[in-house]
Write an enzyme that holds these catalytic residues in place. Structure first.
Site, mmCIF file in Angstrom:
data_model
loop_
_atom_site.group_PDB
_atom_site.id
_atom_site.type_symbol
_atom_site.label_atom_id
_atom_site.label_comp_id
_atom_site.label_asym_id
_atom_site.label_seq_id
_atom_site.Cartn_x
_atom_site.Cartn_y
_atom_site.Cartn_z
ATOM 1 N N HIS A 24 0.842 -1.324 -0.010
ATOM 2 C CA HIS A 24 0.049 0.164 0.093
ATOM 3 C C HIS A 24 0.909 1.186 0.011
ATOM 4 O O HIS A 24 0.352 2.392 -0.118
ATOM 5 C CB HIS A 24 -0.951 -0.003 1.154
ATOM 6 C CG HIS A 24 -0.081 0.466 2.422
ATOM 7 N ND1 HIS A 24 0.545 -0.385 2.950
ATOM 8 C CD2 HIS A 24 0.009 1.656 3.319
ATOM 9 C CE1 HIS A 24 0.938 0.086 4.283
ATOM 10 N NE2 HIS A 24 0.629 1.195 4.253
HETATM 11 C C1 UD1 Z 1 -1.845 6.285 5.378
HETATM 12 C C2 UD1 Z 1 -0.460 6.617 5.681
HETATM 13 C C3 UD1 Z 1 0.484 5.515 5.883
HETATM 14 C C4 UD1 Z 1 -0.121 4.348 6.515
HETATM 15 C C5 UD1 Z 1 -1.383 4.003 5.761
HETATM 16 C C6 UD1 Z 1 -1.864 2.805 6.804
HETATM 17 C C7 UD1 Z 1 0.154 8.965 5.528
HETATM 18 C C8 UD1 Z 1 0.775 10.051 4.595
HETATM 19 N N1 UD1 Z 1 -0.077 7.776 5.105
HETATM 20 O O1 UD1 Z 1 -1.640 5.748 4.041
HETATM 21 O O2 UD1 Z 1 1.640 5.959 6.596
HETATM 22 O O3 UD1 Z 1 0.876 3.359 6.440
HETATM 23 O O4 UD1 Z 1 -2.232 4.980 5.997
HETATM 24 O O5 UD1 Z 1 -2.952 1.945 6.088
HETATM 25 O O6 UD1 Z 1 -0.558 9.613 6.247
HETATM 26 N N2 UD1 Z 1 -8.808 5.636 0.452
HETATM 27 C C9 UD1 Z 1 -10.005 4.970 0.600
HETATM 28 N N3 UD1 Z 1 -10.760 4.750 1.390
HETATM 29 C C10 UD1 Z 1 -10.231 5.232 2.868
HETATM 30 C C11 UD1 Z 1 -8.940 5.755 2.809
HETATM 31 C C12 UD1 Z 1 -8.197 5.983 1.690
HETATM 32 O O7 UD1 Z 1 -10.314 4.641 -0.590
HETATM 33 O O8 UD1 Z 1 -11.006 4.858 3.748
HETATM 34 C C13 UD1 Z 1 -7.945 5.624 -0.741
HETATM 35 C C14 UD1 Z 1 -8.313 7.049 -1.259
HETATM 36 O O9 UD1 Z 1 -8.146 6.910 -2.519
HETATM 37 C C15 UD1 Z 1 -7.042 7.746 -0.792
HETATM 38 C C16 UD1 Z 1 -5.907 6.774 -0.667
HETATM 39 O O10 UD1 Z 1 -6.585 5.544 -0.241
HETATM 40 O O11 UD1 Z 1 -6.677 8.825 -1.592
HETATM 41 C C17 UD1 Z 1 -4.800 6.975 0.214
HETATM 42 O O12 UD1 Z 1 -5.292 7.177 1.496
HETATM 43 P P1 UD1 Z 1 -4.207 8.016 2.731
HETATM 44 O O13 UD1 Z 1 -4.863 7.952 4.012
HETATM 45 O O14 UD1 Z 1 -4.168 9.438 2.048
HETATM 46 O O15 UD1 Z 1 -2.844 7.283 2.582
HETATM 47 P P2 UD1 Z 1 -2.595 5.840 2.839
HETATM 48 O O16 UD1 Z 1 -2.157 5.404 1.516
HETATM 49 O O17 UD1 Z 1 -3.790 5.305 3.287
HETATM 50 N N1 UDP Z 2 -4.175 -4.898 8.716
HETATM 51 C C1 UDP Z 2 -5.472 -5.419 8.953
HETATM 52 N N2 UDP Z 2 -6.048 -5.850 7.717
HETATM 53 C C2 UDP Z 2 -5.638 -5.650 6.401
HETATM 54 C C3 UDP Z 2 -4.223 -5.223 6.257
HETATM 55 C C4 UDP Z 2 -3.362 -4.871 7.459
HETATM 56 O O1 UDP Z 2 -6.001 -5.540 9.822
HETATM 57 O O2 UDP Z 2 -6.086 -6.069 5.349
HETATM 58 C C5 UDP Z 2 -3.490 -4.593 9.946
HETATM 59 C C6 UDP Z 2 -2.192 -5.390 10.086
HETATM 60 O O3 UDP Z 2 -2.200 -6.459 10.792
HETATM 61 C C7 UDP Z 2 -1.379 -4.481 11.245
HETATM 62 C C8 UDP Z 2 -1.901 -3.029 10.423
HETATM 63 O O4 UDP Z 2 -3.187 -3.284 9.860
HETATM 64 O O5 UDP Z 2 -1.503 -4.400 12.369
HETATM 65 C C9 UDP Z 2 -0.761 -2.401 9.405
HETATM 66 O O6 UDP Z 2 -1.461 -1.347 8.696
HETATM 67 P P1 UDP Z 2 -0.988 -0.922 7.226
HETATM 68 O O7 UDP Z 2 -0.051 -1.966 6.682
HETATM 69 O O8 UDP Z 2 -2.146 -0.183 6.736
HETATM 70 O O9 UDP Z 2 -0.052 0.531 7.833
HETATM 71 P P2 UDP Z 2 1.638 0.385 8.379
HETATM 72 O O10 UDP Z 2 1.678 -0.418 9.406
HETATM 73 O O11 UDP Z 2 2.465 0.177 7.076
HETATM 74 O O12 UDP Z 2 1.531 1.970 8.523
#
Ligand code: UD1
Ligand code: UDP
Length: 386
Positions: free
Chosen positions: A222
């Site tokens: 992701h």
């Molecule tokens: C964010 C965090 C990242 C973390 C991740 C956990 C930042 C800069 N990044 O990344 O560090 O590892 O969360 O999962 O804060 N979207 C949806 N539904 C949602 C949320 C997001 O469809 O409920 C899609 C949207 O298109 C959005 C994209 O995901 O633009 C990115 O979401 P965003 O929260 O900006 O960053 P993540 O990639 O989720």
């Molecule tokens: N996780 C989850 N469901 C998923 C993918 C991840 O519950 O489909 C959990 C995972 O077990 C971990 C956390 O989400 O505890 C990690 O989140 P993510 O990979 O989104 O972000 P990061 O840790 O890289 O910030």
């Protein structure tokens, strides 16, 4: 004695999971000493990235939802700052707890510290030393706006020392005289706490996926560096497909919505091929208990997630990390995580190594005793109870 009032700030999936360890400890041991207010920024809003964790884990439902949604960094961070400042000024907490390194973390750190409310940063001191990652900027700035910093590992603690934080500081602690504390990792608390429950509750889920223990690979992708760069995106998913098909092994990929959008827009043919493959199951993001089951029973984990690579260690699974570097460096030194970036040759090499050598790997206890949340709350009470 007055109860201590804390704001527990969440926004993205892993923060809700992390905050549940604190929420659970407050409800268990500190209910008569701490009042908890949960603030959800709304950075994540899809049911499977947010609500599912409130339903499944022991976390207080949000008292405030700022509903900021998705957007470019400036807009998202700015909206959170503006809205959370109002909540902070109205609630007047004794301290504000933030987690990790997302835009929600940074926005809350800036809003609270500029209004002179002390910030407690859980997962302080993590560094990739790659400031091209938005998370690295967020975590460095959040640490430097904090009054109490909980480092999960020795390396994190040393990183803070290298940036001028001083363990010899004595109370009263302030943003100019912060307290740094090595606590262990609250995600280890969570993995221990929820592992048995997952076994009891998620048998049907595993049966539904038709996965056999130790006969499948779990993958999550992701991170923006991998989703937003078409070359990296294509290199990673083509290699995963080739490895699953040539080795005839099942691969399950719970896909973050960001990655789903990227694949559909940037590599539609590859996305179709993945969907058509008899060895690959691309599924929607799963709940934490489901994820624990997938991790516990996998043969190998491939990820660019911070949390998932650590959980691979908690559940004694080898892990290929699709990044150039990691903050969890002890895992690489231990030989159970291999960094393969988005390089097909490196991914294949790590795959071959782990598929043939998994029995010689060891998983020492790097992340504390599983009681980090309780130590943190004791420290918070000691420091902020007036
Ligand atoms: C964010 C965090 C990242 C973390 C991740 C956990 C930042 C800069 N990044 O990344 O560090 O590892 O969360 O999962 O804060 N979207 C949806 N539904 C949602 C949320 C997001 O469809 O409920 C899609 C949207 O298109 C959005 C994209 O995901 O633009 C990115 O979401 P965003 O929260 O900006 O960053 P993540 O990639 O989720
Ligand atoms: N996780 C989850 N469901 C998923 C993918 C991840 O519950 O489909 C959990 C995972 O077990 C971990 C956390 O989400 O505890 C990690 O989140 P993510 O990979 O989104 O972000 P990061 O840790 O890289 O910030």
């Amino acid at each position: 004695m007055n109860k201590l009032k804390i704001l527990n700030i969440v926004g993205a999936r892993p923060q809700i999971i992390k905050a549940s360890a604190i929420s659970r400890a407050i409800a268990g041991e500190f209910a008569d000493q701490i009042t908890e207010i949960v603030v959800h920024t709304g950075q994540h809003y899809d049911r499977e990235l947010s609500e599912v964790f409130f339903d499944e884990l022991e976390i207080r439902m949000p008292d405030h939802n700022l509903q900021v949604g998705s957007g470019r960094h400036g807009r998202q961070t700015g909206l959170i700052m503006e809205r959370i400042e109002n909540v902070i000024l109205n609630e007047k907490p004794d301290c504000v707890i933030i987690y990790g390194d997302t835009n929600s973390t940074l926005a809350a750190a800036i809003a609270a510290s500029k209004q002179h409310y002390p910030v407690v940063h859980i997962e302080a001191g993590m560094r990739s030393f790659n400031k091209a990652m938005p998370e690295e900027l967020n975590r460095v700035m959040a640490d430097h706006a904090s009054t109490l910093l909980f480092a999960p590992t020795n390396t994190a603690f040393k990183n803070l020392m290298a940036e001028g934080f001083r363990p010899e500081n004595i109370a009263p602690y302030t943003i100019n005289n912060p307290r740094v504390f090595l606590t262990g990792d609250i995600m280890y608390d969570n993995s221990l706490f929820y592992a048995d429950l997952a076994e009891k509750k998620k048998k049907d889920f595993m049966e539904g996926l038709k996965l056999t223990e130790s006969e499948y690979v779990l993958a999550t992708i992701h991170r923006d560096m991998n989703t937003d760069d078409p070359e990296r995106l294509t290199a990673i998913f083509s290699t995963l497909r080739e490895l699953a098909e040539s080795n005839q092994i099942s691969m399950v990929i719970p896909l973050h919505p960001r990655t789903l959008i990227a694949l559909r827009n940037r590599a539609p043919e590859l996305y179709q091929a993945l969907s058509d493959s008899q060895f690959i199951s691309v599924i929607r993001p799963v709940s934490f208990l489901e994820m624990i089951m997938l991790e516990k029973k996998a043969r190998l984990i491939i990820t660019d997630s911070g949390g998932v690579q650590k959980e691979s260690h908690f559940f004694s699974k080898p892990c290929i990390v699709l990044r150039k570097e990691t903050e969890w460096v002890e895992l690489v030194k231990n030989g159970t995580v291999r960094l393969a970036d988005a390089d097909p040759a490196a991914i294949r090499e790590a795959w071959d190594y782990f598929m043939n050598n998994s029995e010689v790997l060891h998983y020492p206890a790097f992340y504390g005793d599983g009681k980090a949340a309780v130590s943190m709350l004791k420290e918070i009470l000691e420091i902020f109870r007036s």
